[in-house]
Design a protein around this motif. Structure first.
Motif, PDB file in Angstrom:
ATOM      1  N   ALA A 282      -2.096  -5.489  -2.956  1.00  0.00           N
ATOM      2  CA  ALA A 282      -2.884  -4.363  -2.445  1.00  0.00           C
ATOM      3  C   ALA A 282      -2.862  -3.181  -3.407  1.00  0.00           C
ATOM      4  O   ALA A 282      -3.884  -2.517  -3.615  1.00  0.00           O
ATOM      5  CB  ALA A 282      -2.337  -3.936  -1.084  1.00  0.00           C
ATOM      6  N   VAL A 283      -1.716  -2.925  -4.023  1.00  0.00           N
ATOM      7  CA  VAL A 283      -1.603  -1.799  -4.954  1.00  0.00           C
ATOM      8  C   VAL A 283      -2.423  -2.056  -6.211  1.00  0.00           C
ATOM      9  O   VAL A 283      -3.076  -1.144  -6.746  1.00  0.00           O
ATOM     10  CB  VAL A 283      -0.122  -1.543  -5.304  1.00  0.00           C
ATOM     11  N   ASN A 284      -2.413  -3.291  -6.688  1.00  0.00           N
ATOM     12  CA  ASN A 284      -3.112  -3.625  -7.930  1.00  0.00           C
ATOM     13  C   ASN A 284      -4.584  -3.931  -7.741  1.00  0.00           C
ATOM     14  O   ASN A 284      -5.301  -4.114  -8.720  1.00  0.00           O
ATOM     15  CB  ASN A 284      -2.438  -4.823  -8.604  1.00  0.00           C
ATOM     16  N   SER A 285      -5.037  -4.021  -6.469  1.00  0.00           N
ATOM     17  CA  SER A 285      -6.444  -4.292  -6.198  1.00  0.00           C
ATOM     18  C   SER A 285      -7.142  -2.989  -5.820  1.00  0.00           C
ATOM     19  O   SER A 285      -6.798  -2.360  -4.822  1.00  0.00           O
ATOM     20  CB  SER A 285      -6.595  -5.307  -5.056  1.00  0.00           C
ATOM     21  N   TYR A 286      -8.097  -2.573  -6.603  1.00  0.00           N
ATOM     22  CA  TYR A 286      -8.794  -1.308  -6.357  1.00  0.00           C
ATOM     23  C   TYR A 286      -9.601  -1.385  -5.056  1.00  0.00           C
ATOM     24  O   TYR A 286     -10.349  -2.325  -4.831  1.00  0.00           O
ATOM     25  CB  TYR A 286      -9.720  -0.980  -7.522  1.00  0.00           C
ATOM     26  N   GLY A 287      -9.417  -0.403  -4.218  1.00  0.00           N
ATOM     27  CA  GLY A 287     -10.156  -0.329  -2.976  1.00  0.00           C
ATOM     28  C   GLY A 287      -9.648  -1.247  -1.878  1.00  0.00           C
ATOM     29  O   GLY A 287     -10.263  -1.340  -0.830  1.00  0.00           O
ATOM     30  N   ASP A 288      -8.543  -1.932  -2.106  1.00  0.00           N
ATOM     31  CA  ASP A 288      -8.005  -2.844  -1.091  1.00  0.00           C
ATOM     32  C   ASP A 288      -6.697  -2.283  -0.524  1.00  0.00           C
ATOM     33  O   ASP A 288      -5.675  -2.963  -0.486  1.00  0.00           O
ATOM     34  CB  ASP A 288      -7.784  -4.233  -1.694  1.00  0.00           C
ATOM     35  N   ILE A 289      -6.753  -1.027  -0.111  1.00  0.00           N
ATOM     36  CA  ILE A 289      -5.576  -0.383   0.453  1.00  0.00           C
ATOM     37  C   ILE A 289      -5.398  -0.754   1.918  1.00  0.00           C
ATOM     38  O   ILE A 289      -4.408  -0.408   2.549  1.00  0.00           O
ATOM     39  CB  ILE A 289      -5.694   1.162   0.302  1.00  0.00           C
ATOM     40  N   LYS A 290      -6.332  -1.492   2.490  1.00  0.00           N
ATOM     41  CA  LYS A 290      -6.238  -1.887   3.897  1.00  0.00           C
ATOM     42  C   LYS A 290      -4.969  -2.679   4.163  1.00  0.00           C
ATOM     43  O   LYS A 290      -4.249  -2.428   5.134  1.00  0.00           O
ATOM     44  CB  LYS A 290      -7.468  -2.716   4.277  1.00  0.00           C
ATOM     45  N   ILE A 291      -4.710  -3.653   3.296  1.00  0.00           N
ATOM     46  CA  ILE A 291      -3.523  -4.497   3.483  1.00  0.00           C
ATOM     47  C   ILE A 291      -2.265  -3.654   3.424  1.00  0.00           C
ATOM     48  O   ILE A 291      -1.355  -3.810   4.241  1.00  0.00           O
ATOM     49  CB  ILE A 291      -3.487  -5.610   2.409  1.00  0.00           C
ATOM     50  N   LEU A 292      -2.220  -2.736   2.459  1.00  0.00           N
ATOM     51  CA  LEU A 292      -1.030  -1.897   2.298  1.00  0.00           C
ATOM     52  C   LEU A 292      -0.769  -1.059   3.532  1.00  0.00           C
ATOM     53  O   LEU A 292       0.366  -0.965   4.014  1.00  0.00           O
ATOM     54  CB  LEU A 292      -1.203  -1.004   1.071  1.00  0.00           C
TER      55      LEU A 292
END
Length: 387
Positions: A282-292
């Motif tokens: 999640a941290v390394n995927s841009y715009g995928d803060i949902k999981i975090l």
């Protein structure tokens, strides 16, 4: 009727609803409901993992494994308590006798009261953490689902709160809403049940810690003046009986939680590894803060669970070894030979620590907790390299 002054009322109610508390009403019916509930959830969860294991989506598989294993672990814990209900009943009877003996002997009960209050606070904290994790996870899931709907997504791609392979079309309204509510209630019941069992082991260990501290005070108050009046023999006998009850209760706890602790450490290592992997993704995927945002508090709850078991073993071990120091600091060398021999034997026995083991393989300790975190970090690096 078994007294439960050391165990908080919410924990007692929760144990009754799980069918663990001895003499609970409708015990068989409650157990049948739990078996049907857990078995149905597990079947659909593992069907999802098996169906998607060849999809190549490692993050999705890891996410489903991280939510499935806690269910399996809770199911194992509940069944283990049902099988060993006689041991749990003996523990509760021993705790009740400790309170009765303390009141009858008019001893200073402030230690037991303080430990009980500390157990109440720890129980409330653990329950609050798990309940908050469930509500935040559900709330974030609803928010992100609403955002996806605003973006005009395909209705057949709707995700469930808990990943399951259901045998019917769930994505149409109002069926989807019904399934969501049922899954949320199931997740909440699972989280609260896990919290109840974690609070229980903390309560049992703190109770034994209070008994050991009372034994310390009694050892420090040994006086040669009592020997002149002929009452010291009875005092020493009561001390050895007290120490024996502490050993017996700790052995009951070991028998009850040994294999539970083994499964706990194995599952926590895998789940912490899975959640750590998802956080890195999640941290390394841009715009995928949902999981975090969804799993951060869940990660804290799982890590707290591993910490609780490790701390309980460490606390019991260190407390039991301190009995030898208290006995040695007393005036045992001034006693008559027959009384002196009894105190020396107590010192020798207390040099062997009381422990909770993980399936007889290793003692629960903070070193073991650190090992779990290090092993999880190593596995995370392997998974991320595969990803």
């Amino acid at each position: 009727m078994i007294l439960s002054r050391s165990i908080s009322r919410p924990v007692v109610i929760g144990l009754r609803l799980i069918g663990i508390w001895p003499g609970s009403s409708y015990e068989i019916i409650v157990r049948c409901i739990w078996v049907a509930n857990m078995m149905s959830a597990q079947v659909f969860q593992y069907r999802y993992i098996i169906k998607h294991i060849s999809s190549g989506n490692l993050a999705d598989i890891v996410d489903s494994v991280s939510t499935t294993l806690p269910y399996s672990l809770l199911f194992f814990k509940i069944i283990s308590f049902w099988i060993k209900r006689g041991i749990f009943k003996n523990i509760l009877i021993g705790m009740s006798r400790d309170w009765i003996d303390t009141s009858t002997a008019k001893l200073d009960v402030h230690v037991m009261v303080n430990k009980a209050e500390l157990a109440y606070r720890c129980s409330n904290l653990i329950i609050s953490v798990y309940a908050s994790a469930v509500f935040i996870y559900g709330g974030m899931f609803l928010e992100f689902s609403r955002q996806d709907q605003d973006d005009g997504f395909n209705i057949t791609s709707r995700q469930l709160l808990i990943k399951m392979d259901l045998p019917f079309a769930y994505y149409e309204s109002p069926m989807y809403e019904y399934v969501f509510v049922l899954q949320f209630l199931q997740l909440l019941a699972t989280g609260i049940s896990i919290a109840m069992l974690d609070a229980l082991i903390i309560t049992l260990i703190l109770h034994i810690g209070g008994q050991i501290e009372m034994l310390h005070e009694a050892l420090e108050n040994i006086s040669i003046k009592d020997e002149k009046h002929g009452s010291l023999r009875n005092v020493i006998k009561s001390l050895t009986d007290h120490h024996y009850r502490i050993i017996l209760n700790s052995e009951y706890i070991e028998k009850l939680f040994s294999y539970i602790a083994l499964m706990q450490l194995l599952c926590n290592t895998i789940v912490i590894c899975c959640i750590g992997f998802l956080i890195i993704v999640a941290v390394n995927s841009y715009g995928d803060i949902k999981i975090l945002m969804k799993i951060l508090l869940f990660y804290i709850a799982i890590t707290l669970e591993a910490f609780i078991f490790s701390y309980a073993g460490e606390y019991l071990s260190s407390k039991s070894l301190s009995v030898s120091s208290s006995a040695y600091s007393s005036s045992w060398y001034l006693l008559e030979p027959r009384n002196r021999r009894v105190v020396i034997l107590l010192m020798i026995r207390s040099q062997r620590s009381l422990t909770i083991t993980a399936g007889k393989f290793m003692d629960l300790s903070m070193i073991g907790f650190a090992t779990i975190l290090k092993a999880s970090a190593s596995y995370v690096s392997v998974l991320y390299a595969m990803y």
